[in-house]
Design an enzyme around this catalytic site. Structure first.
Site, PDB file in Angstrom:
ATOM      1  N   HIS A   1       0.875  -1.178   0.000  1.00  0.00           N
ATOM      2  CA  HIS A   1       0.000   0.000   0.000  1.00  0.00           C
ATOM      3  C   HIS A   1       0.912   1.228   0.000  1.00  0.00           C
ATOM      4  O   HIS A   1       2.012   1.185   0.554  1.00  0.00           O
ATOM      5  CB  HIS A   1      -0.832  -0.052   1.285  1.00  0.00           C
ATOM      6  CG  HIS A   1      -1.919   0.959   1.383  1.00  0.00           C
ATOM      7  ND1 HIS A   1      -1.688   2.263   1.742  1.00  0.00           N
ATOM      8  CD2 HIS A   1      -3.250   0.863   1.182  1.00  0.00           C
ATOM      9  CE1 HIS A   1      -2.836   2.912   1.764  1.00  0.00           C
ATOM     10  NE2 HIS A   1      -3.803   2.093   1.426  1.00  0.00           N
TER      11      HIS A   1
ATOM     12  N   GLN B   1      -4.410  -5.585   6.945  1.00  0.00           N
ATOM     13  CA  GLN B   1      -5.355  -6.557   6.374  1.00  0.00           C
ATOM     14  C   GLN B   1      -5.199  -7.931   7.012  1.00  0.00           C
ATOM     15  O   GLN B   1      -5.617  -8.936   6.435  1.00  0.00           O
ATOM     16  CB  GLN B   1      -5.159  -6.660   4.849  1.00  0.00           C
ATOM     17  CG  GLN B   1      -5.358  -5.368   4.088  1.00  0.00           C
ATOM     18  CD  GLN B   1      -6.795  -4.858   4.112  1.00  0.00           C
ATOM     19  OE1 GLN B   1      -7.723  -5.569   4.496  1.00  0.00           O
ATOM     20  NE2 GLN B   1      -6.991  -3.620   3.712  1.00  0.00           N
TER      21      GLN B   1
ATOM     22  N   CYS C   1      -4.760   2.228  -3.731  1.00  0.00           N
ATOM     23  CA  CYS C   1      -3.572   2.829  -3.111  1.00  0.00           C
ATOM     24  C   CYS C   1      -2.355   1.931  -3.291  1.00  0.00           C
ATOM     25  O   CYS C   1      -1.507   1.826  -2.388  1.00  0.00           O
ATOM     26  CB  CYS C   1      -3.786   3.125  -1.630  1.00  0.00           C
ATOM     27  SG  CYS C   1      -4.985   4.406  -1.351  1.00  0.00           S
TER      28      CYS C   1
ATOM     29  N   ASP D   1       3.042  -4.605   8.210  1.00  0.00           N
ATOM     30  CA  ASP D   1       1.785  -3.895   8.005  1.00  0.00           C
ATOM     31  C   ASP D   1       0.672  -4.936   8.124  1.00  0.00           C
ATOM     32  O   ASP D   1       0.475  -5.749   7.221  1.00  0.00           O
ATOM     33  CB  ASP D   1       1.808  -3.240   6.620  1.00  0.00           C
ATOM     34  CG  ASP D   1       0.478  -2.590   6.261  1.00  0.00           C
ATOM     35  OD1 ASP D   1      -0.510  -2.818   6.981  1.00  0.00           O
ATOM     36  OD2 ASP D   1       0.439  -1.868   5.253  1.00  0.00           O
TER      37      ASP D   1
ATOM     38  N   LYS E   1     -10.583  -0.966  10.278  1.00  0.00           N
ATOM     39  CA  LYS E   1     -10.689  -2.174   9.452  1.00  0.00           C
ATOM     40  C   LYS E   1     -10.988  -3.408  10.304  1.00  0.00           C
ATOM     41  O   LYS E   1     -11.143  -4.510   9.793  1.00  0.00           O
ATOM     42  CB  LYS E   1      -9.397  -2.386   8.655  1.00  0.00           C
ATOM     43  CG  LYS E   1      -9.159  -1.303   7.584  1.00  0.00           C
ATOM     44  CD  LYS E   1      -7.850  -1.528   6.860  1.00  0.00           C
ATOM     45  CE  LYS E   1      -7.324  -0.301   6.160  1.00  0.00           C
ATOM     46  NZ  LYS E   1      -7.926  -0.073   4.846  1.00  0.00           N
TER      47      LYS E   1
HETATM   48  N1  PMP Z   1      -1.770  -0.892   4.525  1.00  0.00           N
HETATM   49  C1  PMP Z   1      -2.682  -1.710   4.015  1.00  0.00           C
HETATM   50  C2  PMP Z   1      -2.286  -3.103   3.620  1.00  0.00           C
HETATM   51  C3  PMP Z   1      -3.996  -1.260   3.873  1.00  0.00           C
HETATM   52  O1  PMP Z   1      -4.923  -2.071   3.364  1.00  0.00           O
HETATM   53  C4  PMP Z   1      -4.333   0.053   4.269  1.00  0.00           C
HETATM   54  C5  PMP Z   1      -5.734   0.601   4.097  1.00  0.00           C
HETATM   55  N2  PMP Z   1      -6.304   0.354   2.835  1.00  0.00           N
HETATM   56  C6  PMP Z   1      -3.330   0.861   4.807  1.00  0.00           C
HETATM   57  C7  PMP Z   1      -2.062   0.345   4.922  1.00  0.00           C
HETATM   58  C8  PMP Z   1      -3.591   2.261   5.260  1.00  0.00           C
HETATM   59  O2  PMP Z   1      -4.459   2.263   6.344  1.00  0.00           O
HETATM   60  P1  PMP Z   1      -5.078   3.617   6.902  1.00  0.00           P
HETATM   61  O3  PMP Z   1      -5.595   4.378   5.720  1.00  0.00           O
HETATM   62  O4  PMP Z   1      -6.164   3.159   7.816  1.00  0.00           O
HETATM   63  O5  PMP Z   1      -3.988   4.348   7.607  1.00  0.00           O
END
Ligand code: PMP
Length: 407
Positions: A124, A204, A365, A201, A227
């Site tokens: 991401h 997910q 993203c 990270d 999430k």
């Molecule tokens: N890393 C991963 C793997 C994600 O799926 C996401 C959210 N789509 C993020 C980072 C960023 O999370 P946040 O926008 O809640 O900070």
């Protein structure tokens, strides 16, 4: 036999009772954010109704109640991820905030010109850009662990990248755009053999599978509250005590200090050292409620349920003419990404929306992932504890209908 009572669980989520364009909602955008159970909403209301007050500051009754609830939530989360101590749990604004915190603090404390930071081809943006910023600042280099067409990391290439210059590895546990579950135990073992710390990270991961930071022996782990059925604006950074003690603070301000004079400031102990300013108190407390909600169902039961859903979704989607899965990893969790013929994902998304089906379209993203597959974006269906087999049937029927209209 289902491991959980999905119809009972669905009743806990008021938003799932809503209709979209007059039709029952099929919510398959859970990787972006999950819906919230009533207990989480109640916690927010209860906080502002009964104990609203600032934490760690007042001697008065309300401030102590707020502090107790806030610190109790930290304990709930520490136990959920099996941290040794609750001091190793830092409240953040989310995954992005946690990664920025470590990138900044680690960069300032540990990175010299010529050092290398490793991340992967399926990250991401929030696990790319903070490291790019830090590398630019410190004269270091960001190198990328490559992946293959299935959306799996090339582990031989990873091993070859592990030189003495590598100072930290930041990698996702589960890819949000492809659903790949990465071989993180192997990554951590190889990294630790060279004394390189690893940041996971887990944005997910924590809502889909048991995550035990001691068993993983991971150095840093981040996730977002929203999430995992908690409020937006909340998140968690786990760090091993020895690392968090060693790193300099990220932001300065109230709460993160022991004493302040204009000549010198003494920083506070963990976890306060990394929690400058008034935190999202109600959010952090409600995140504790969300985690307890997950624990009551049992994250293993959620995992078993969602594995069936993913398998069923892949099976059913495969029967759609012209479908192409983007990434087809052996170990997959939570999400399926695909395209149908040359239909633009956005067009498909719009026609699904009109049928009350919420999915995500676009680059998720993760633009480098889209560049790798030479596509502008994908359609992504992502699952949660309240997802049903009927949701997937409606998705498949909805896609068939949309395709017949678009071609
Ligand atoms: N890393 C991963 C793997 C994600 O799926 C996401 C959210 N789509 C993020 C980072 C960023 O999370 P946040 O926008 O809640 O900070």
């Amino acid at each position: 036999v289902p491991a959980l009572d999905v119809e009972k669980i669905r009743k806990d989520f008021p938003l799932l009772q809503e209709k979209v364009y007059g039709q029952p909602l099929v919510y398959l955008d859970n990787a972006a954010t999950t819906q919230k159970p009533q207990v989480v909403l109640d916690t927010l209301i209860e906080y502002y109704t009964r104990i609203n007050s600032n934490v760690h500051r007042g001697v008065h009754h309300l401030s102590q109640e707020a502090t107790n609830a806030y610190e109790n939530s930290r304990k709930i989360i520490a136990s959920f991820i099996n941290a040794r101590k609750s001091e190793e749990v830092i409240f953040t604004k989310g995954t992005t905030d946690g990664i920025n915190l470590i990138a900044y603090a680690f960069g300032r404390g540990e990175i010299k010109p010529g050092d290398v930071v490793l991340t992967s081809a399926m990250e991401h943006h929030s696990n790319i850009v903070p490291w790019q910023m830090m590398c630019e600042d410190r004269g270091a280099e960001l190198k990328i662990i490559p992946m293959d067409e299935k959306g799996e990391l090339l582990m031989d290439e990873f091993s070859a990248l592990l030189t003495d210059k590598v100072k930290i590895i930041a990698v996702t546990y589960v890819s949000n755009s492809l659903g790949t579950v990465n071989p993180i135990r192997d990554i951590i073992a190889q990294a630790h053999a060279r004394n390189i710390p690893v940041l996971l990270d887990a944005a997910q991961a924590v809502q889909h599978m048991p995550v035990d930071v001691q068993e993983l022996d991971v150095d840093f782990l981040v996730f977002s509250g929203h999430k995992i059925y908690g409020p937006t604006g909340t998140g968690v950074l786990y760090g091993k005590e020895e690392w968090l003690d060693r790193l300099p603070p990220y932001q300065g301000g109230g709460d993160m200090i022991k004493t302040v004079t204009f000549a010198k400031t003494i920083y506070n102990v963990l976890p306060y050292k990394f929690e400058a300013g008034t935190p999202d108190i109600s959010g952090a407390i409600a995140l504790g409620t969300a985690v307890q909600y997950v624990q009551q169902i049992g994250v293993e039961n959620i995992q078993a349920w969602e594995e069936q859903l993913v398998e069923y979704a892949v099976q059913q989607l495969q029967q759609i003419e012209g479908i192409r899965f983007i990434g087809n990893p052996k170990h997959r969790s939570g999400a399926v990404s695909f395209l149908v013929y040359d239909i633009h994902p956005y067009d498909l998304g719009e026609l699904l929306d009109k049928q009350g089906i919420a999915i995500r379209t676009g680059h998720h993203c993760a633009e480098p992932v889209m560049d790798f597959f030479c596509i502008p974006g994908t359609v992504r269906a992502s699952f949660a504890v309240y997802t049903t087999f009927e949701d997937i049937d409606r998705l498949v029927a909805g896609i068939k209908k949309a395709v017949s209209m678009l071609r």
